[in-house]
Write an enzyme that holds these catalytic residues in place. Structure first.
Site, PDB file in Angstrom:
ATOM      1  CD  GLU A   1      -1.413   4.035   7.972  1.00 40.59           C
ATOM      2  OE1 GLU A   1      -1.164   4.478   9.108  1.00 40.59           O
ATOM      3  OE2 GLU A   1      -1.577   4.776   6.980  1.00 40.59           O
TER       4      GLU A   1
ATOM      5  CG  ASN B   1      -4.852   3.610   8.618  1.00 38.20           C
ATOM      6  OD1 ASN B   1      -5.016   2.596   7.927  1.00 38.20           O
ATOM      7  ND2 ASN B   1      -4.438   4.758   8.116  1.00 38.20           N
TER       8      ASN B   1
ATOM      9  NE  ARG C   1      -3.263   2.556   2.549  1.00 38.76           N
ATOM     10  CZ  ARG C   1      -3.204   3.388   3.584  1.00 38.76           C
ATOM     11  NH1 ARG C   1      -2.689   3.000   4.743  1.00 38.76           N
ATOM     12  NH2 ARG C   1      -3.664   4.614   3.473  1.00 38.76           N
TER      13      ARG C   1
ATOM     14  CE1 TYR D   1       0.339   2.920  13.429  1.00 39.73           C
ATOM     15  CE2 TYR D   1      -1.711   3.880  12.657  1.00 39.73           C
ATOM     16  CZ  TYR D   1      -0.443   3.404  12.400  1.00 39.73           C
ATOM     17  OH  TYR D   1       0.044   3.404  11.120  1.00 39.73           O
TER      18      TYR D   1
ATOM     19  CD  GLU E   1      -4.406   7.820   9.604  1.00 35.82           C
ATOM     20  OE1 GLU E   1      -3.907   8.869  10.030  1.00 35.82           O
ATOM     21  OE2 GLU E   1      -3.943   6.713   9.890  1.00 35.82           O
TER      22      GLU E   1
ATOM     23  CG  HIS F   1      -0.895   9.062   3.394  1.00 40.45           C
ATOM     24  ND1 HIS F   1      -1.086   7.716   3.675  1.00 40.45           N
ATOM     25  CD2 HIS F   1      -0.458   9.616   4.542  1.00 40.45           C
ATOM     26  CE1 HIS F   1      -0.759   7.482   4.938  1.00 40.45           C
ATOM     27  NE2 HIS F   1      -0.369   8.622   5.493  1.00 40.45           N
TER      28      HIS F   1
HETATM   29  O1  IFM Z   1       2.799   7.708   9.918  1.00 40.14           O
HETATM   30  C1  IFM Z   1       1.421   7.750  10.089  1.00 40.14           C
HETATM   31  C2  IFM Z   1       0.707   7.549   8.765  1.00 40.14           C
HETATM   32  O2  IFM Z   1       1.086   8.498   7.824  1.00 40.14           O
HETATM   33  C3  IFM Z   1      -0.782   7.664   8.947  1.00 40.14           C
HETATM   34  N1  IFM Z   1      -1.237   6.800   9.998  1.00 40.14           N
HETATM   35  C4  IFM Z   1      -0.526   6.820  11.262  1.00 40.14           C
HETATM   36  C5  IFM Z   1       0.959   6.673  11.029  1.00 40.14           C
HETATM   37  C6  IFM Z   1       1.713   6.704  12.365  1.00 40.14           C
HETATM   38  O3  IFM Z   1       1.491   7.910  13.012  1.00 40.14           O
END
Ligand code: IFM
Length: 444
Positions: free
Chosen positions: A351, A293, A75, A295, A164, A119
């Site tokens: 992500e 995405n 990606r 985290y 995002e 992006h």
């Molecule tokens: O690096 C970023 C990415 O560009 C978008 N999603 C989160 C990642 C980590 O912060």
């Protein structure tokens, strides 16, 4: 033992401004990130993406790194300012040629390209015309999407419009942490609407160029929010926060509306008077998948009478170098929750990854056990969601290599490969080696 379905896609992800460098080469015009990064004080280490990982010049060897990992897909994002030098401009041949070579290089290595069109590197010329506060930017984005699809659509079948949009809107226009650095909640919500509109117009433009078999989607960083206590006021705080962080994007795209709770949560900032007749029908295009995405999670405590004034707590447990909590259960919960709300959608983890203060050991290697642990536990979380019947179709590790982490510059490392920014040498970290071994069996 868990084995992933045979058709499950495993990949790695990057984004143009974070890795490419070559900021002024081959007809590329400035983006808002070029402007922002060159603004004194904007980036933690005073760095820019001018060179980044020099991927523009090292693309072939970087594709070898992907092949060595054994991923099914890659990606990456396309830099709009490499493609169009101004409003209404035709394609910049050198710019599209770069991505065409990238796509061919992936296919030659048996790796599926998954293209993100936006992006965050908006051309500066579009920002000068009002950026995401200008309705016309959404139309311009659609023109750009159509141009890219016309050139790459014969070889790329996986398309993601916007990455995002919450970050583009709320960090770019809300708190000023990202380009273009504005600080206004009213503007943030306004920008969110035109990002949503760009998605809808973009999907229309893609469909007009692509074969019917192409798959189009969007990528969101939806927040996984938990009440800090059992007190109902904390649950109310979560609902108010969810309205602006998640529903502001999911409801128009997937249901063709801004729901009343979102309009209410936004009321102290904006009246949505920029929403035109017909916008929601455009935004509500049929799409094939949603990219998520993921985290970390948030735990919310109500703060006073207004549910919108919550305290965002980072959650318990270990924190990554970003200060984010490690919470694999949150990924399972997010996938289950999004599936419950939008059962018709295929989901992709577009992500997932973690930054740590990596150390190069005397043996020259990076023994990043914390990143391996994070990866392993989040893959297990995806397997749990699959076991609960959630149609998760893919997982992309963030990121292929250490890169420019936006306002953190080069101080945060997310890569499976270490980037030495002095020499541009790449070194497979232990976590990357673990992922490579996992990909050989796809079994946890
Ligand atoms: O690096 C970023 C990415 O560009 C978008 N999603 C989160 C990642 C980590 O912060």
């Amino acid at each position: 033992m868990t084995t992933f379905p045979a058709d499950f896609t495993f990949g790695a992800a990057t984004a143009s401004y974070q890795i490419e460098g070559a900021a002024t080469q081959d007809g590329k015009v400035p983006s808002i990130w070029d402007t922002f990064a060159h603004t004194p004080g904007a980036i933690a280490d005073g760095s820019t993406g001018d060179v980044a990982c020099d991927h523009y010049h090292r693309m072939e060897s970087d594709l070898d790194l992907l092949a060595d990992l054994g991923v099914d897909a890659y990606r990456f994002s396309i830099a709009w300012p490499r493609i169009q030098a101004g409003p209404g401009a035709g394609v910049n041949q050198a710019g599209i040629d770069f991505y065409s070579r990238l796509v061919d290089g992936l296919l030659a290595r048996g790796i599926k390209p998954a293209v993100t069109l936006y992006h965050w590197d908006l051309p500066q010329w579009a920002a000068d015309l009002g950026g995401w506060l200008n309705r016309d930017t959404a139309q311009r984005f659609a023109e750009y999407a159509g141009l890219v699809a016309a050139h790459l659509g014969d070889r790329v079948s996986e398309w993601m419009t916007i990455n995002e949009p919450w970050c583009a809107a709320f960090l770019g226009y809300g708190n000023g942490e990202h380009a273009p650095g504005h600080k206004s909640m009213r503007e943030a919500i306004h920008a969110a609407h035109f990002l949503n509109l760009a998605h809808g117009l973009g999907v229309q433009a893609l469909r007009a160029e692509l074969p019917a078999s192409a798959r189009c989607g969007v990528v969101w960083n939806l927040s996984m929010l938990y009440p800090a206590t059992d007190d109902p006021v904390d649950e109310a705080a979560c609902q108010a926060a969810r309205a602006l962080s998640n529903d502001l994007f999911t409801e128009p795209v997937l249901r063709g509306r801004y729901d009343p709770a979102t309009v209410q949560a936004a009321a102290r900032f904006t009246q949505f008077d920029y929403v035109g007749a017909g916008d929601l029908a455009i935004i509500h295009q049929p799409i094939d998948f949603v990219g998520l995405n993921y985290y970390m999670t948030w735990h919310l405590r109500a703060n006073g009478d207004n549910p919108a004034d919550a305290q965002f707590l980072g959650g318990d447990g270990p924190k990554t170098a970003m200060g984010w909590n490690v919470d694999p259960q949150g990924l399972t919960d997010l996938l289950v929750d999004v599936h419950a709300r939008y059962p018709e959608m295929d989901l992709v983890v577009s992500e997932n990854g973690s930054a740590w203060d990596d150390v190069v050991s005397p043996d020259g290697q990076v023994h990043d056990t914390a990143r391996t642990d994070y990866l392993q536990r989040h893959l297990a979380a995806v397997a749990d969601a699959l076991g609960k019947g959630v149609p998760v179709k893919g997982y992309y590790a963030w990121s292929l290599l250490d890169n420019f982490e936006w306002s953190w510059g080069y101080t945060k490392r997310f890569g499976l490969y270490r980037t030495d920014y002095d020499t541009q040498a790449r070194t497979l970290k232990d976590s990357g080696r673990w992922f490579q071994q996992f990909l050989a069996t796809r079994t946890l």
